[in-house]
Design a protein around this motif. Structure first.
Motif, PDB file in Angstrom:
ATOM      1  N   ASN A  62       1.286   4.972 -38.874  1.00  0.00           N
ATOM      2  CA  ASN A  62       1.080   5.183 -40.300  1.00  0.00           C
ATOM      3  C   ASN A  62      -0.331   5.742 -40.537  1.00  0.00           C
ATOM      4  OD1 ASN A  62       0.206   4.507 -43.062  1.00  0.00           O
ATOM      5  ND2 ASN A  62       2.235   3.577 -43.211  1.00  0.00           N
ATOM      6  N   LEU A  63      -0.400   6.989 -41.002  1.00  0.00           N
ATOM      7  CA  LEU A  63      -1.698   7.635 -41.203  1.00  0.00           C
ATOM      8  C   LEU A  63      -2.530   6.930 -42.270  1.00  0.00           C
ATOM      9  CD1 LEU A  63      -0.856  11.441 -40.982  1.00  0.00           C
ATOM     10  CD2 LEU A  63      -1.561   9.879 -39.164  1.00  0.00           C
ATOM     11  N   LYS A  64      -1.882   6.467 -43.315  1.00  0.00           N
ATOM     12  CA  LYS A  64      -2.634   5.775 -44.372  1.00  0.00           C
ATOM     13  C   LYS A  64      -3.305   4.520 -43.817  1.00  0.00           C
ATOM     14  CE  LYS A  64      -2.483   4.355 -49.115  1.00  0.00           C
ATOM     15  NZ  LYS A  64      -2.189   4.999 -50.348  1.00  0.00           N
ATOM     16  N   SER A  65      -2.585   3.766 -42.989  1.00  0.00           N
ATOM     17  CA  SER A  65      -3.155   2.569 -42.360  1.00  0.00           C
ATOM     18  C   SER A  65      -4.298   2.932 -41.420  1.00  0.00           C
ATOM     19  CB  SER A  65      -2.081   1.809 -41.583  1.00  0.00           C
ATOM     20  OG  SER A  65      -1.104   1.312 -42.452  1.00  0.00           O
ATOM     21  N   LEU A  66      -4.107   3.985 -40.646  1.00  0.00           N
ATOM     22  CA  LEU A  66      -5.169   4.417 -39.724  1.00  0.00           C
ATOM     23  C   LEU A  66      -6.410   4.884 -40.480  1.00  0.00           C
ATOM     24  CD1 LEU A  66      -3.124   6.333 -37.019  1.00  0.00           C
ATOM     25  CD2 LEU A  66      -4.506   4.273 -36.673  1.00  0.00           C
ATOM     26  N   ILE A  67      -6.199   5.586 -41.571  1.00  0.00           N
ATOM     27  CA  ILE A  67      -7.335   6.049 -42.380  1.00  0.00           C
ATOM     28  C   ILE A  67      -8.069   4.843 -42.978  1.00  0.00           C
ATOM     29  CG2 ILE A  67      -7.967   7.293 -44.490  1.00  0.00           C
ATOM     30  CD1 ILE A  67      -5.645   9.281 -43.750  1.00  0.00           C
ATOM     31  N   SER A  68      -7.322   3.888 -43.495  1.00  0.00           N
ATOM     32  CA  SER A  68      -7.944   2.683 -44.056  1.00  0.00           C
ATOM     33  C   SER A  68      -8.730   1.932 -42.990  1.00  0.00           C
ATOM     34  CB  SER A  68      -6.887   1.755 -44.655  1.00  0.00           C
ATOM     35  OG  SER A  68      -6.302   2.346 -45.783  1.00  0.00           O
ATOM     36  N   HIS A  86      -2.053  13.056 -48.699  1.00  0.00           N
ATOM     37  CA  HIS A  86      -0.634  13.139 -48.355  1.00  0.00           C
ATOM     38  C   HIS A  86      -0.297  12.400 -47.062  1.00  0.00           C
ATOM     39  CE1 HIS A  86      -1.281  16.668 -51.021  1.00  0.00           C
ATOM     40  NE2 HIS A  86      -0.262  16.077 -51.618  1.00  0.00           N
ATOM     41  N   ALA A  87      -1.081  11.390 -46.739  1.00  0.00           N
ATOM     42  CA  ALA A  87      -0.910  10.654 -45.483  1.00  0.00           C
ATOM     43  C   ALA A  87       0.489  10.046 -45.338  1.00  0.00           C
ATOM     44  CB  ALA A  87      -1.971   9.561 -45.369  1.00  0.00           C
ATOM     45  N   LEU A  88       1.033   9.516 -46.404  1.00  0.00           N
ATOM     46  CA  LEU A  88       2.356   8.889 -46.297  1.00  0.00           C
ATOM     47  C   LEU A  88       3.463   9.916 -46.097  1.00  0.00           C
ATOM     48  CD1 LEU A  88       2.112   5.980 -48.894  1.00  0.00           C
ATOM     49  CD2 LEU A  88       1.977   5.867 -46.395  1.00  0.00           C
ATOM     50  N   ILE A  89       3.310  11.076 -46.702  1.00  0.00           N
ATOM     51  CA  ILE A  89       4.300  12.147 -46.508  1.00  0.00           C
ATOM     52  C   ILE A  89       4.292  12.591 -45.051  1.00  0.00           C
ATOM     53  CG2 ILE A  89       4.854  14.557 -47.060  1.00  0.00           C
ATOM     54  CD1 ILE A  89       3.767  13.916 -49.928  1.00  0.00           C
ATOM     55  N   ILE A  90       3.108  12.827 -44.520  1.00  0.00           N
ATOM     56  CA  ILE A  90       2.988  13.272 -43.126  1.00  0.00           C
ATOM     57  C   ILE A  90       3.450  12.168 -42.177  1.00  0.00           C
ATOM     58  CG2 ILE A  90       1.394  14.121 -41.348  1.00  0.00           C
ATOM     59  CD1 ILE A  90      -0.343  15.180 -43.745  1.00  0.00           C
ATOM     60  N   THR A  91       3.176  10.925 -42.529  1.00  0.00           N
ATOM     61  CA  THR A  91       3.639   9.801 -41.708  1.00  0.00           C
ATOM     62  C   THR A  91       5.155   9.814 -41.589  1.00  0.00           C
ATOM     63  OG1 THR A  91       1.734   8.405 -42.204  1.00  0.00           O
ATOM     64  CG2 THR A  91       3.766   7.269 -41.582  1.00  0.00           C
ATOM     65  N   ASP A  92       5.839  10.123 -42.666  1.00  0.00           N
ATOM     66  CA  ASP A  92       7.303  10.165 -42.657  1.00  0.00           C
ATOM     67  C   ASP A  92       7.832  11.191 -41.660  1.00  0.00           C
ATOM     68  OD1 ASP A  92       9.909   9.376 -43.669  1.00  0.00           O
ATOM     69  OD2 ASP A  92       9.950  11.321 -44.684  1.00  0.00           O
ATOM     70  N   TRP A  93       7.063  12.218 -41.397  1.00  0.00           N
ATOM     71  CA  TRP A  93       7.507  13.260 -40.473  1.00  0.00           C
ATOM     72  C   TRP A  93       7.661  12.744 -39.050  1.00  0.00           C
ATOM     73  CZ3 TRP A  93       3.788  17.862 -41.922  1.00  0.00           C
ATOM     74  CH2 TRP A  93       4.058  18.277 -43.237  1.00  0.00           C
ATOM     75  N   GLU A  94       6.913  11.705 -38.700  1.00  0.00           N
ATOM     76  CA  GLU A  94       6.925  11.203 -37.318  1.00  0.00           C
ATOM     77  C   GLU A  94       8.311  10.716 -36.921  1.00  0.00           C
ATOM     78  OE1 GLU A  94       6.686   8.423 -34.056  1.00  0.00           O
ATOM     79  OE2 GLU A  94       6.782   7.663 -36.103  1.00  0.00           O
ATOM     80  N   VAL A  95       8.914   9.890 -37.738  1.00  0.00           N
ATOM     81  CA  VAL A  95      10.231   9.353 -37.406  1.00  0.00           C
ATOM     82  C   VAL A  95      11.344  10.252 -37.929  1.00  0.00           C
ATOM     83  CG1 VAL A  95      11.803   7.409 -37.775  1.00  0.00           C
ATOM     84  CG2 VAL A  95       9.405   6.982 -37.269  1.00  0.00           C
ATOM     85  N   SER A  96      11.227  10.669 -39.170  1.00  0.00           N
ATOM     86  CA  SER A  96      12.290  11.482 -39.762  1.00  0.00           C
ATOM     87  C   SER A  96      12.481  12.801 -39.020  1.00  0.00           C
ATOM     88  CB  SER A  96      11.991  11.751 -41.237  1.00  0.00           C
ATOM     89  OG  SER A  96      11.979  10.547 -41.960  1.00  0.00           O
ATOM     90  N   GLY A  97      11.383  13.378 -38.582  1.00  0.00           N
ATOM     91  CA  GLY A  97      11.467  14.645 -37.865  1.00  0.00           C
ATOM     92  C   GLY A  97      12.201  14.539 -36.540  1.00  0.00           C
ATOM     93  N   TYR A 113       0.103  22.630 -43.519  1.00  0.00           N
ATOM     94  CA  TYR A 113      -0.492  21.530 -42.752  1.00  0.00           C
ATOM     95  C   TYR A 113      -0.854  21.950 -41.333  1.00  0.00           C
ATOM     96  CZ  TYR A 113      -0.066  18.470 -46.634  1.00  0.00           C
ATOM     97  OH  TYR A 113      -0.230  17.909 -47.873  1.00  0.00           O
ATOM     98  N   TYR A 114      -0.138  22.912 -40.798  1.00  0.00           N
ATOM     99  CA  TYR A 114      -0.538  23.444 -39.492  1.00  0.00           C
ATOM    100  C   TYR A 114      -1.945  24.037 -39.597  1.00  0.00           C
ATOM    101  CZ  TYR A 114      -1.139  26.373 -35.481  1.00  0.00           C
ATOM    102  OH  TYR A 114      -1.685  26.971 -34.365  1.00  0.00           O
ATOM    103  N   ARG A 115      -2.184  24.832 -40.630  1.00  0.00           N
ATOM    104  CA  ARG A 115      -3.520  25.432 -40.832  1.00  0.00           C
ATOM    105  C   ARG A 115      -4.569  24.345 -41.047  1.00  0.00           C
ATOM    106  NH1 ARG A 115      -0.307  28.964 -43.859  1.00  0.00           N
ATOM    107  NH2 ARG A 115      -0.882  27.905 -45.786  1.00  0.00           N
ATOM    108  N   GLU A 116      -4.252  23.372 -41.874  1.00  0.00           N
ATOM    109  CA  GLU A 116      -5.191  22.291 -42.190  1.00  0.00           C
ATOM    110  C   GLU A 116      -5.549  21.467 -40.952  1.00  0.00           C
ATOM    111  OE1 GLU A 116      -7.259  19.936 -45.146  1.00  0.00           O
ATOM    112  OE2 GLU A 116      -5.587  21.161 -45.840  1.00  0.00           O
TER     113      GLU A 116
END
Length: 130
Positions: A62-68, A86-97, A113-116
């Protein structure tokens, strides 16, 4: 950083393959690799910071947890605003993807996000993080 670079390369190849062949599953895998790159960019900064940290606190995706957690360590970590926002959106990509056959993410979001994340990688590399 080599593993992060590999995730970025896989994401870029997935984005290009999707654009050429429109294989949805490839696009989803690209999303997963972008998440992995972001996760590792946070974790490498914690690891290289020199502060004492709890390994167990890094065993999350979870990116939000890691950032915190990173913020709580009071280290000078570079984490782009859009990644924080958008940490939670990107986090969803890990499993959903990887596992959700109904998952879909817009190609322009992946490209953004690739550029970012690539710029983030470059900034940390220039800062000497290896």
């Amino acid at each position: 950083m080599k593993l992060i670079k590999a995730d970025l390369l896989m994401a870029r190849q997935g984005i290009e393959l999707y654009k050429n062949k429109e294989l949805k599953e490839i696009k989803n895998q690209a999303a997963c690799h972008l998440h992995q790159a972001a996760e590792k960019l946070i974790k490498i900064q914690i690891n290289k910071s020199g502060v004492t940290y709890h390994n167990k606190s890094l065993y999350v995706h979870n990116l939000k947890s890691l950032i915190s957690y990173t913020d709580s360590l009071l280290i000078e970590a570079i984490i782009p605003i859009n990644i924080r926002k958008h940490a939670l959106i990107i986090t969803d990509w890990e499993v959903s993807g990887r596992y959700d056959i109904h998952f879909s993410v817009k190609i322009n979001s992946l490209e953004k996000y690739y550029r970012e994340i690539s710029k983030w990688y470059d900034a940390l590399y220039k800062k000497g993080i290896r």
